[in-house]
Design an enzyme around this catalytic site. Structure first.
Site, PDB file in Angstrom:
ATOM      1  N   CYS A   1      48.936  50.986  36.757  1.00 19.71           N
ATOM      2  CA  CYS A   1      48.973  51.948  37.857  1.00 19.71           C
ATOM      3  C   CYS A   1      50.038  53.002  37.551  1.00 19.71           C
ATOM      4  O   CYS A   1      50.806  53.406  38.414  1.00 19.71           O
ATOM      5  CB  CYS A   1      49.224  51.265  39.199  1.00 19.71           C
ATOM      6  SG  CYS A   1      50.662  50.175  39.216  1.00 19.71           S
TER       7      CYS A   1
ATOM      8  N   GLY B   1      46.437  38.786  43.445  1.00 24.33           N
ATOM      9  CA  GLY B   1      45.135  38.139  43.347  1.00 24.33           C
ATOM     10  C   GLY B   1      43.930  39.033  43.537  1.00 24.33           C
ATOM     11  O   GLY B   1      42.799  38.561  43.443  1.00 24.33           O
ATOM     12  N   GLY B   2      44.128  40.316  43.782  1.00 20.56           N
ATOM     13  CA  GLY B   2      42.996  41.202  44.017  1.00 20.56           C
ATOM     14  C   GLY B   2      42.024  41.244  42.857  1.00 20.56           C
ATOM     15  O   GLY B   2      40.805  41.103  43.030  1.00 20.56           O
ATOM     16  N   LYS B   3      42.552  41.427  41.656  1.00 20.56           N
ATOM     17  CA  LYS B   3      41.666  41.507  40.497  1.00 20.56           C
ATOM     18  C   LYS B   3      41.059  40.146  40.177  1.00 20.56           C
ATOM     19  O   LYS B   3      39.917  40.064  39.714  1.00 20.56           O
ATOM     20  CB  LYS B   3      42.411  42.093  39.302  1.00 20.56           C
ATOM     21  CG  LYS B   3      42.749  43.573  39.477  1.00 20.56           C
ATOM     22  CD  LYS B   3      43.366  44.164  38.227  1.00 20.56           C
ATOM     23  CE  LYS B   3      43.608  45.662  38.436  1.00 20.56           C
ATOM     24  NZ  LYS B   3      44.608  45.937  39.479  1.00 20.56           N
TER      25      LYS B   3
ATOM     26  N   ASP C   1      54.465  31.948  31.039  1.00 23.08           N
ATOM     27  CA  ASP C   1      54.778  33.148  30.282  1.00 23.08           C
ATOM     28  C   ASP C   1      53.597  33.468  29.374  1.00 23.08           C
ATOM     29  O   ASP C   1      52.913  32.555  28.895  1.00 23.08           O
ATOM     30  CB  ASP C   1      56.042  32.912  29.432  1.00 23.08           C
ATOM     31  CG  ASP C   1      56.528  34.190  28.788  1.00 23.08           C
ATOM     32  OD1 ASP C   1      56.051  34.497  27.675  1.00 23.08           O
ATOM     33  OD2 ASP C   1      57.375  34.874  29.371  1.00 23.08           O
TER      34      ASP C   1
ATOM     35  N   CYS D   1      48.078  38.788  34.285  1.00 24.46           N
ATOM     36  CA  CYS D   1      49.152  39.223  35.192  1.00 24.46           C
ATOM     37  C   CYS D   1      48.539  39.367  36.576  1.00 24.46           C
ATOM     38  O   CYS D   1      48.314  40.467  37.064  1.00 24.46           O
ATOM     39  CB  CYS D   1      49.742  40.545  34.712  1.00 24.46           C
ATOM     40  SG  CYS D   1      50.194  40.564  32.949  1.00 24.46           S
TER      41      CYS D   1
END
Length: 460
Positions: free
Chosen positions: A235, A118-120, A165, A114
């Site tokens: 989060c 794009g940070g992770k 998916d 997921c």
């Protein structure tokens, strides 16, 4: 920000590490935290990137820094060059989780399920051992486009962006050594950063998110090989999305919990699931310099057969064309060159070896797009300009801040007459993109969809 709903506050009572007075005080405070993470192959010194700001290390991440104030990232050409990624500091703890659970040197096949924006994914890519491959997936099409743009700025050839998916990954049974699932959640950990989310919170939505998280995991877990690592995060503060979800995982498949070592000065709260005592970790904004976050690491037990391989459908380009591409690349760049839809892709060897299986997915981006090879020339792509494998000896023009912003808005430029043809536009020695310099004009090739739309200049 809006007052926190009493129904939400009531759900926090009894959570490990929850301090009601401190929690409410920090949510009523105007202070906001800004943190960035440097791209190690483009920038190593935070003071050269933000000379006007004070910076403090994020303790659990290499290259992660808190900034003393929030600059205008939109008007910073270094942001557009991919020199750093703006990322919330608590979520950077993923790097420490990877460091403690993965082998130090063996190449891995990793999935960020997921992944948008794009940070992770950028963090995972930088943390993986050399020779690894990262598949970065996003199910929502517009968010997948944003993900692809951000990973193009990051610029490495070992990432594949997909738009699928989670159930589609069951086709890749036992394929991945690592699966990171930062699951869609009710978002209570980000109330300080996104006050509008406060109005959308409800316990019904928490339960809906918990059910969605279970569906996502159940669909994708066949792709994680036995012995592989699952890192799950949200989060959200909700037990239903955190500790109780860990119990569901332990009952759904053959997982063992992987506890992590914490430093006391980090003030991260260790927790465990109520039934199977799986280890998890909570981040509270009154205890850490960051937002609310939850993370847990598990290992899938058992034995598995190796996944099948098939004939590669992405043909490598002819040797004569390889020779035409090489001058655009760093000497010794370890990539394979493949033809796809009339363009040349530059992919890491690990990507080339697995591309047949990955073609069962909808691939949005693979490696670095070099551009279109015509009879006369290579028409270079923006991804090549952003890449970490591009030659530093190509024609280039260093731009002032004002000219760099003109370029990033796709406006007209004036360039030294000594340059001709394709040239890189740079700011502080960092590539921004291409321009083609003709006798009577300069064609600005910055991508239309990525251009800065705001007018003005950064505040000084």
């Amino acid at each position: 920000m809006p007052a926190l709903p009493q129904a939400f506050i009531d759900t926090l009572n009894g959570l490990p590490g929850y301090d009601a007075a401190a929690f409410l005080a920090v949510h009523n405070s105007p202070e906001r935290i800004t943190s960035v993470r440097l791209m190690p192959q483009k920038a190593q010194d935070i003071t050269s990137v933000f000379p006007q700001l004070e910076a403090q290390r994020v303790p659990w991440t290499e290259g992660g820094y808190y900034l003393s104030s929030r600059p205008s990232f939109t008007f910073d050409p270094q942001f557009h060059s991919g020199a750093y990624y703006v990322q919330e500091a608590s979520s950077m703890f993923l790097e420490e989780a990877l460091r403690q659970t993965l082998p130090a040197s063996s190449p891995l096949k990793a999935l960020d399920l997921c992944a948008a924006p794009g940070g992770k994914s950028t963090l995972i890519q930088a943390a993986l051992p050399a020779g690894s491959i990262l598949v970065s997936n996003e199910v929502i099409r517009p968010r997948a486009a944003l993900l692809a743009d951000n990973l193009s700025r990051w610029g490495t050839p070992d990432v594949v962006v997909t738009n699928n998916d989670p159930r589609d990954f069951s086709r890749l049974e036992n394929f991945f050594d690592l699966m990171v699932v930062d699951a869609p959640c009710s978002g209570s950990g980000l109330f300080r950063r996104d006050p509008e989310a406060v109005q959308e919170w409800s316990y019904d939505n928490v339960m809906l998110c918990s059910q969605r998280q279970q569906r996502i995991l159940a669909d994708a877990l066949p792709a994680l090989k036995p012995g592989g690592i699952l890192i799950y995060s949200t989060c959200s503060y909700a037990r239903e999305e955190d500790e109780r979800l860990l119990d569901w995982l332990m009952e759904y498949d053959n997982f063992v919990s992987l506890p992590l070592q914490l430093q006391p000065e980090w003030h991260i709260v260790a927790t465990e699931s109520p039934v199977h005592k799986a280890a998890g970790y909570r981040f509270y904004p009154d205890k850490v310099k960051g937002e609310g976050f939850f993370i847990a690491c598990l290992r899938k037990e058992g034995e598995a057969a190796s996944p099948k391989k098939g004939k590669n459908k992405f043909p490598e380009i002819a040797k004569k064309d390889v020779e035409r591409i090489l001058p655009w690349l760093k000497p010794g760049a370890d990539v394979r060159m493949m033809a796809h839809d009339g363009e040349v892709l530059l992919v890491a060897p690990a990507v080339a070896e697995e591309i047949t299986l990955l073609q069962q997915l909808y691939i949005r981006k693979a490696g670095v797009k070099a551009g279109q090879l015509t009879d006369k020339e290579l028409i270079p792509d923006h991804q090549l300009a952003m890449s970490t494998i591009i030659s530093q000896d190509l024609p280039a023009r260093e731009l002032s801040l004002e000219d760099a912003l003109h370029y990033l808005r796709r406006e007209d430029l004036r360039v030294d007459a000594a340059l001709k043809g394709w040239a890189l536009m740079r700011f502080r020695d960092m590539n921004l993109g291409w321009a083609k310099i003709l006798p009577n004009r300069v064609n600005n090739y910055y991508p239309k969809e990525m251009r800065i739309l705001k007018s003005g200049m950064p505040e000084t």
